[in-house]
Design a protein around this motif. Structure first.
Motif, PDB file in Angstrom:
ATOM      1  N   HIS A 256     -72.203 116.996 -48.130  1.00  0.00           N
ATOM      2  CA  HIS A 256     -72.805 116.887 -49.458  1.00  0.00           C
ATOM      3  C   HIS A 256     -73.882 115.812 -49.526  1.00  0.00           C
ATOM      4  N   SER A 257     -74.078 115.095 -48.422  1.00  0.00           N
ATOM      5  CA  SER A 257     -75.083 114.038 -48.414  1.00  0.00           C
ATOM      6  C   SER A 257     -75.462 113.713 -46.973  1.00  0.00           C
ATOM      7  N   THR A 258     -76.584 113.052 -46.814  1.00  0.00           N
ATOM      8  CA  THR A 258     -76.998 112.600 -45.486  1.00  0.00           C
ATOM      9  C   THR A 258     -75.957 111.653 -44.899  1.00  0.00           C
TER      10      THR A 258
END
Length: 270
Positions: free
Chosen positions: A141-143
């Motif tokens: 959901h994110s880097t």
């Protein structure tokens, strides 16, 4: 003073071992001078010391530390054999890492050559099953989360994951011919049974693939569209999956035009 004695400078030149190293070996009692001049405190060495230094240089070249060499002095032959077996395992591991690093260098050199010989032509090749570690795109959901998972995979090797493995993206193609990122895939280049049978190893099925090189960082949708049209014109069938090999990423060059991927769309020949 005994006959057949040699100064530290003489044996340094004879054996190509620095004077500083010989003094260190003496300090560690790996060699013992045969004679010390009481007036000058100069140390002289005999044939036994020369033999000891020669043996010591062999062990150092074989990868033993001075501490390990010192320990060998008090071991029996079976214990020495066990030490050698452990050192052999260590050396094999180091060789495997060096080979993996060499393969990484060769991949980058080949990719740069491909970049310099730009071709927009499609080509077909048959590829064996590939194995590696898969990261579901739906779990990221994110880097930060992405690199957290990558760092966990990195623990499977003493090398960085992008050196030990070929980075790739595993794509799915639905019935409407839309392309979706399914998994990030770290392909192991050494497809040995030891790796294949490890837990958590994923498989990309063998097959025939229509391939094309993609340059730069723009969206790949147009190239996929052209490749799918080509597949249909040749009366091939889409298998429903594709691979994007990341050949040159921004770890090599920050210039976007130097980025390079190879897109491989799985096909079934009718």
């Amino acid at each position: 003073m005994k006959d057949n004695l040699y100064s530290i400078g003489q044996i340094s030149k004879l054996l190509d071992i620095s004077v500083q190293a010989i003094r260190l070996y003496q300090k560690l009692e790996l060699i013992i001078p045969a004679y010390i001049d009481p007036q000058t405190n100069y140390r002289y060495y005999d044939d036994d010391a020369i033999n000891d230094l020669w043996s010591l240089s062999i062990l150092k070249s074989a990868g033993f530390s001075l501490k390990e060499i010192k320990q060998l002095e008090n071991l029996n032959i079976q214990e020495i054999k066990n030490i050698y077996k452990n050192k052999s395992i260590e050396l094999k591991s180091n060789i495997e890492k060096q080979i993996a690093t060499l393969k990484y260098m060769e991949r980058q050199i080949n990719a740069i050559d491909t970049l310099h010989n730009c071709s927009n032509e499609f080509f077909i090749k048959t590829i064996d099953a590939r194995y590696g570690y898969s990261i579901s795109a739906s779990n990221i959901h994110s880097t930060f989360e992405h690199f957290k998972i990558l760092n966990e995979l990195k623990k499977n090797s003493d090398l960085h994951i992008d050196i030990a493995y070929q980075p790739a993206r595993y794509m799915s193609i639905d019935k409407s011919k839309s392309i979706h990122l399914k998994n990030f895939f770290a392909i192991n280049l050494d497809q040995s049974e030891n790796f294949i049978n490890k837990p958590n190893v994923s498989r990309i099925e063998a097959g025939t693939f229509l391939c094309a090189n993609f340059y730069g960082s723009k969206n790949t949708a147009e190239l996929y569209f052209d490749m799918i049209n080509y597949i249909e014109s040749k009366k091939f069938t889409l298998r429903g999956d594709a691979i994007e090999l990341l050949l040159l990423e921004d770890d090599i060059s920050k210039c976007e035009k130097n980025l390079l991927r190879e897109i491989q769309i799985a096909i079934v020949k009718n």
